[in-house]
Write a protein that holds these residues in place. Structure first.
Motif, PDB file in Angstrom:
ATOM      1  N   PHE A 182     -45.474  70.177  39.813  1.00  0.00           N
ATOM      2  CA  PHE A 182     -46.219  68.959  39.495  1.00  0.00           C
ATOM      3  C   PHE A 182     -47.703  69.282  39.525  1.00  0.00           C
ATOM      4  O   PHE A 182     -48.108  70.377  39.937  1.00  0.00           O
ATOM      5  CB  PHE A 182     -45.889  67.822  40.471  1.00  0.00           C
ATOM      6  CG  PHE A 182     -45.678  68.256  41.898  1.00  0.00           C
ATOM      7  CD1 PHE A 182     -46.738  68.656  42.692  1.00  0.00           C
ATOM      8  CD2 PHE A 182     -44.407  68.283  42.439  1.00  0.00           C
ATOM      9  CE1 PHE A 182     -46.552  69.080  43.996  1.00  0.00           C
ATOM     10  CE2 PHE A 182     -44.195  68.703  43.743  1.00  0.00           C
ATOM     11  CZ  PHE A 182     -45.273  69.098  44.522  1.00  0.00           C
ATOM     12  N   ALA A 183     -48.515  68.335  39.081  1.00  0.00           N
ATOM     13  CA  ALA A 183     -49.970  68.483  39.073  1.00  0.00           C
ATOM     14  C   ALA A 183     -50.581  67.167  39.542  1.00  0.00           C
ATOM     15  O   ALA A 183     -49.861  66.198  39.820  1.00  0.00           O
ATOM     16  CB  ALA A 183     -50.452  68.833  37.671  1.00  0.00           C
ATOM     17  N   TRP A 184     -51.917  67.142  39.637  1.00  0.00           N
ATOM     18  CA  TRP A 184     -52.641  65.912  39.965  1.00  0.00           C
ATOM     19  C   TRP A 184     -53.482  65.484  38.770  1.00  0.00           C
ATOM     20  O   TRP A 184     -54.228  66.288  38.203  1.00  0.00           O
ATOM     21  CB  TRP A 184     -53.582  66.134  41.144  1.00  0.00           C
ATOM     22  CG  TRP A 184     -52.944  66.036  42.488  1.00  0.00           C
ATOM     23  CD1 TRP A 184     -51.616  65.999  42.779  1.00  0.00           C
ATOM     24  CD2 TRP A 184     -53.637  65.987  43.738  1.00  0.00           C
ATOM     25  NE1 TRP A 184     -51.426  65.931  44.135  1.00  0.00           N
ATOM     26  CE2 TRP A 184     -52.658  65.918  44.752  1.00  0.00           C
ATOM     27  CE3 TRP A 184     -54.973  66.000  44.108  1.00  0.00           C
ATOM     28  CZ2 TRP A 184     -52.987  65.860  46.108  1.00  0.00           C
ATOM     29  CZ3 TRP A 184     -55.307  65.941  45.453  1.00  0.00           C
ATOM     30  CH2 TRP A 184     -54.321  65.872  46.444  1.00  0.00           C
ATOM     31  N   ARG A 219     -62.595  58.000  44.036  1.00  0.00           N
ATOM     32  CA  ARG A 219     -61.901  59.179  43.526  1.00  0.00           C
ATOM     33  C   ARG A 219     -60.416  58.947  43.787  1.00  0.00           C
ATOM     34  O   ARG A 219     -60.009  58.754  44.934  1.00  0.00           O
ATOM     35  CB  ARG A 219     -62.394  60.432  44.251  1.00  0.00           C
ATOM     36  CG  ARG A 219     -61.882  61.740  43.664  1.00  0.00           C
ATOM     37  CD  ARG A 219     -62.588  62.103  42.405  1.00  0.00           C
ATOM     38  NE  ARG A 219     -62.411  63.517  42.054  1.00  0.00           N
ATOM     39  CZ  ARG A 219     -62.398  63.972  40.815  1.00  0.00           C
ATOM     40  NH1 ARG A 219     -62.546  63.143  39.805  1.00  0.00           N
ATOM     41  NH2 ARG A 219     -62.260  65.253  40.565  1.00  0.00           N
ATOM     42  N   LEU A 220     -59.601  58.930  42.721  1.00  0.00           N
ATOM     43  CA  LEU A 220     -58.191  58.598  42.851  1.00  0.00           C
ATOM     44  C   LEU A 220     -57.340  59.631  42.116  1.00  0.00           C
ATOM     45  O   LEU A 220     -57.754  60.157  41.076  1.00  0.00           O
ATOM     46  CB  LEU A 220     -57.909  57.191  42.303  1.00  0.00           C
ATOM     47  CG  LEU A 220     -58.694  56.081  43.011  1.00  0.00           C
ATOM     48  CD1 LEU A 220     -59.514  55.309  41.994  1.00  0.00           C
ATOM     49  CD2 LEU A 220     -57.775  55.149  43.766  1.00  0.00           C
ATOM     50  N   TYR A 221     -56.154  59.875  42.674  1.00  0.00           N
ATOM     51  CA  TYR A 221     -55.280  60.904  42.118  1.00  0.00           C
ATOM     52  C   TYR A 221     -53.857  60.378  41.981  1.00  0.00           C
ATOM     53  O   TYR A 221     -53.395  59.570  42.798  1.00  0.00           O
ATOM     54  CB  TYR A 221     -55.246  62.136  43.027  1.00  0.00           C
ATOM     55  CG  TYR A 221     -56.567  62.839  43.182  1.00  0.00           C
ATOM     56  CD1 TYR A 221     -56.957  63.838  42.292  1.00  0.00           C
ATOM     57  CD2 TYR A 221     -57.422  62.522  44.233  1.00  0.00           C
ATOM     58  CE1 TYR A 221     -58.169  64.496  42.446  1.00  0.00           C
ATOM     59  CE2 TYR A 221     -58.626  63.175  44.383  1.00  0.00           C
ATOM     60  CZ  TYR A 221     -58.998  64.162  43.490  1.00  0.00           C
ATOM     61  OH  TYR A 221     -60.196  64.808  43.653  1.00  0.00           O
ATOM     62  N   GLN A 223     -49.819  61.951  41.049  1.00  0.00           N
ATOM     63  CA  GLN A 223     -48.935  63.055  40.714  1.00  0.00           C
ATOM     64  C   GLN A 223     -48.463  62.905  39.276  1.00  0.00           C
ATOM     65  O   GLN A 223     -48.122  61.820  38.816  1.00  0.00           O
ATOM     66  CB  GLN A 223     -47.726  63.052  41.652  1.00  0.00           C
ATOM     67  CG  GLN A 223     -46.712  64.137  41.347  1.00  0.00           C
ATOM     68  CD  GLN A 223     -45.474  64.042  42.224  1.00  0.00           C
ATOM     69  OE1 GLN A 223     -45.473  63.362  43.255  1.00  0.00           O
ATOM     70  NE2 GLN A 223     -44.404  64.718  41.819  1.00  0.00           N
ATOM     71  N   CYS A 224     -48.461  64.014  38.545  1.00  0.00           N
ATOM     72  CA  CYS A 224     -47.997  64.008  37.166  1.00  0.00           C
ATOM     73  C   CYS A 224     -47.313  65.340  36.871  1.00  0.00           C
ATOM     74  O   CYS A 224     -47.278  66.239  37.716  1.00  0.00           O
ATOM     75  CB  CYS A 224     -49.146  63.750  36.197  1.00  0.00           C
ATOM     76  SG  CYS A 224     -50.401  65.059  36.162  1.00  0.00           S
ATOM     77  N   ALA A 225     -46.783  65.484  35.686  1.00  0.00           N
ATOM     78  CA  ALA A 225     -46.135  66.734  35.293  1.00  0.00           C
ATOM     79  C   ALA A 225     -47.197  67.813  35.079  1.00  0.00           C
ATOM     80  O   ALA A 225     -48.317  67.516  34.645  1.00  0.00           O
ATOM     81  CB  ALA A 225     -45.330  66.536  34.014  1.00  0.00           C
ATOM     82  N   PRO A 226     -46.861  69.086  35.364  1.00  0.00           N
ATOM     83  CA  PRO A 226     -47.865  70.148  35.208  1.00  0.00           C
ATOM     84  C   PRO A 226     -48.307  70.378  33.770  1.00  0.00           C
ATOM     85  O   PRO A 226     -49.393  70.888  33.531  1.00  0.00           O
ATOM     86  CB  PRO A 226     -47.153  71.380  35.782  1.00  0.00           C
ATOM     87  CG  PRO A 226     -45.700  71.067  35.716  1.00  0.00           C
ATOM     88  CD  PRO A 226     -45.586  69.583  35.897  1.00  0.00           C
ATOM     89  N   ASP A 227     -47.457  69.992  32.808  1.00  0.00           N
ATOM     90  CA  ASP A 227     -47.810  70.164  31.390  1.00  0.00           C
ATOM     91  C   ASP A 227     -48.246  68.848  30.751  1.00  0.00           C
ATOM     92  O   ASP A 227     -48.225  68.694  29.529  1.00  0.00           O
ATOM     93  CB  ASP A 227     -46.630  70.753  30.614  1.00  0.00           C
ATOM     94  CG  ASP A 227     -45.366  69.896  30.724  1.00  0.00           C
ATOM     95  OD1 ASP A 227     -45.366  68.923  31.517  1.00  0.00           O
ATOM     96  OD2 ASP A 227     -44.385  70.206  30.027  1.00  0.00           O
ATOM     97  N   GLU A 228     -48.662  67.913  31.580  1.00  0.00           N
ATOM     98  CA  GLU A 228     -49.068  66.589  31.090  1.00  0.00           C
ATOM     99  C   GLU A 228     -50.281  66.696  30.169  1.00  0.00           C
ATOM    100  O   GLU A 228     -51.200  67.488  30.404  1.00  0.00           O
ATOM    101  CB  GLU A 228     -49.431  65.699  32.278  1.00  0.00           C
ATOM    102  CG  GLU A 228     -49.424  64.216  31.968  1.00  0.00           C
ATOM    103  CD  GLU A 228     -48.038  63.626  31.961  1.00  0.00           C
ATOM    104  OE1 GLU A 228     -47.701  62.994  30.937  1.00  0.00           O
ATOM    105  OE2 GLU A 228     -47.308  63.781  32.936  1.00  0.00           O
ATOM    106  N   GLU A 229     -50.285  65.894  29.126  1.00  0.00           N
ATOM    107  CA  GLU A 229     -51.436  65.789  28.236  1.00  0.00           C
ATOM    108  C   GLU A 229     -52.321  64.637  28.691  1.00  0.00           C
ATOM    109  O   GLU A 229     -51.869  63.491  28.766  1.00  0.00           O
ATOM    110  CB  GLU A 229     -50.976  65.560  26.795  1.00  0.00           C
ATOM    111  CG  GLU A 229     -50.229  66.733  26.181  1.00  0.00           C
ATOM    112  CD  GLU A 229     -51.145  67.890  25.848  1.00  0.00           C
ATOM    113  OE1 GLU A 229     -52.375  67.655  25.786  1.00  0.00           O
ATOM    114  OE2 GLU A 229     -50.645  69.005  25.668  1.00  0.00           O
TER     115      GLU A 229
END
Length: 391
Positions: A182-184, A219-221, A223-229
């Motif tokens: 996952f990514a941020w 500042r807010l984050y 979680q999303c997919a690592p290949d998210e556009e």
């Protein structure tokens, strides 16, 4: 040109090392491929451990930090729609401070310029040579002119994508690497923060974090997919997801919307190389290790590295031997691996893993419940979050 320590990289690590060496009467030259404007304006994380604040204070570069930094004595873990405060100050006697990394860089650049010692921006074709000799060299071009710097020591503080680590011959470093699934997605918004302290939220839709850069910048984050556009995330979608993941069971909505000034996606990765030295080249900060941002350890680890390295260099140049330099890698890595463990633990406890495994979900909630209901569990989080002892 000739100096005692050639420093590649003008981020927090390189600039702090240069300043600490100056205070010890040791000459250095700092080289940076980016422009001054770039390194001063690039928005990065900015949660400082108590030890980091102490180091900057002792170095005389923390006046503005103490005026403008936001002191936090606790944080909130939120799951199942309920918040649980971890009393950092009550448990450890220590606190953390919100102060942007770019602000630390500005302060250190100002301090460097005040010394009159060399600081070169926008250099090109940087390379290091003769690392195994007692007279290593750095070459670069600047304004179309080729330069060579002869040193006693080279400090590689040029980040994960810099030239110093790859200059070490293949096979002499061992890399430990972990990519997370996952990514941020992070935003900077012109809006009041959701809370006066950070909120780490575990939600079935994924992790969310509410923090701030100031009392008027949130500042807010997410979680999303690592290949998210990033183009697939409209402002409306971002705010909708933040409201959902930071929702409270009592219905109170703390998320305050405002114009989104920046947005970007950050990959989640753990990386360490051993050893952090080859001959007369010493690696520090992101050049040797990176951590997932969940535990807020990146810049703090870099500054801890520099504290160890600066003391070892001072001993070396004042005739007290090379024992400190010989022990630098082992001493730095002992703290680095503890920070890696904490960052991995926080990441594993708070994020939704692919597949939404019901067992994994139950275990994560149980872990969070234990941390929030046990003084021992809360203490483990608190003492790692505020920063483990530097010595």
């Amino acid at each position: 040109m000739r100096t005692q320590v050639g420093i590649v990289g003008a981020g927090p690590a390189g600039l702090l090392l240069a300043h600490l060496l100056h205070l010890a009467g040791i000459e250095s030259v700092v080289l940076e491929t980016r422009s001054r404007a770039y390194v001063e304006e690039r928005i990065r994380a900015g949660l400082l451990e108590q030890g980091t604040v102490d180091i900057l204070t002792e170095a005389g570069v923390a006046d503005r930090l103490h005026r403008e930094g936001l002191v936090h004595e606790g944080l909130e873990l939120r799951f199942n729609g309920e918040g649980h405060r971890i009393d950092l100050k009550g448990l450890t006697g220590k606190q953390v401070t919100i102060y942007g990394q770019q602000e630390v860089v500005k302060d250190l650049i100002a301090a460097r310029l005040a010394t009159g010692q060399p600081l070169h921006f926008e250099v090109e074709e940087v390379a290091v040579h003769d690392l195994e000799s007692e007279a290593p060299r750095i070459t670069w071009t600047e304004g179309g002119t080729a330069w060579e710097l002869r040193c006693d020591i080279i400090a590689g503080c040029d980040g994960f994508h810099g030239i110093c680590r790859p200059s070490i011959p293949a096979g002499l470093l061992r890399a430990y690497d972990r990519h997370y699934p996952f990514a941020w997605l992070g935003i900077l918004a012109a809006a009041p923060p959701a809370s006066h302290e950070l909120i780490y939220a575990r939600h079935e839709r994924g992790f969310a974090l509410a923090t701030m850069r100031s009392t008027s910048l949130a500042r807010l984050y997410l979680q999303c997919a690592p290949d998210e556009e990033i183009a697939h995330w409209s402002d409306d979608r971002i705010w909708s997801e933040l409201h959902a993941r930071l929702a409270r069971r009592d219905g109170i909505d703390q998320v305050q919307e405002g114009p989104i000034l920046q947005k970007g996606i950050t990959a989640m990765r753990s990386y360490v190389v051993e050893p952090m030295r080859h001959g007369r080249l010493f690696l520090a900060g992101d050049a040797a290790h990176i951590v997932p941002p969940t535990g807020a350890k990146g810049m703090n680890l870099a500054i801890a590295d520099i504290r160890v390295l600066a003391r070892a260099l001072e001993a070396f140049f004042t005739g007290r031997g090379s024992e400190g330099l010989d022990a630098y890698s082992d001493r730095a890595l002992a703290r680095i691996w503890k920070a890696q463990r904490f960052s991995w633990w926080m990441t594993s406890m708070l994020h939704r893993f692919d597949g939404g495994d019901p067992f994994e979900h139950k275990v994560q909630v149980a872990e969070l419940d234990y941390v929030c209901s046990s003084r021992a569990g809360a203490m483990t989080l608190a003492e790692n979050y505020v920063g483990l002892p530097l010595d």
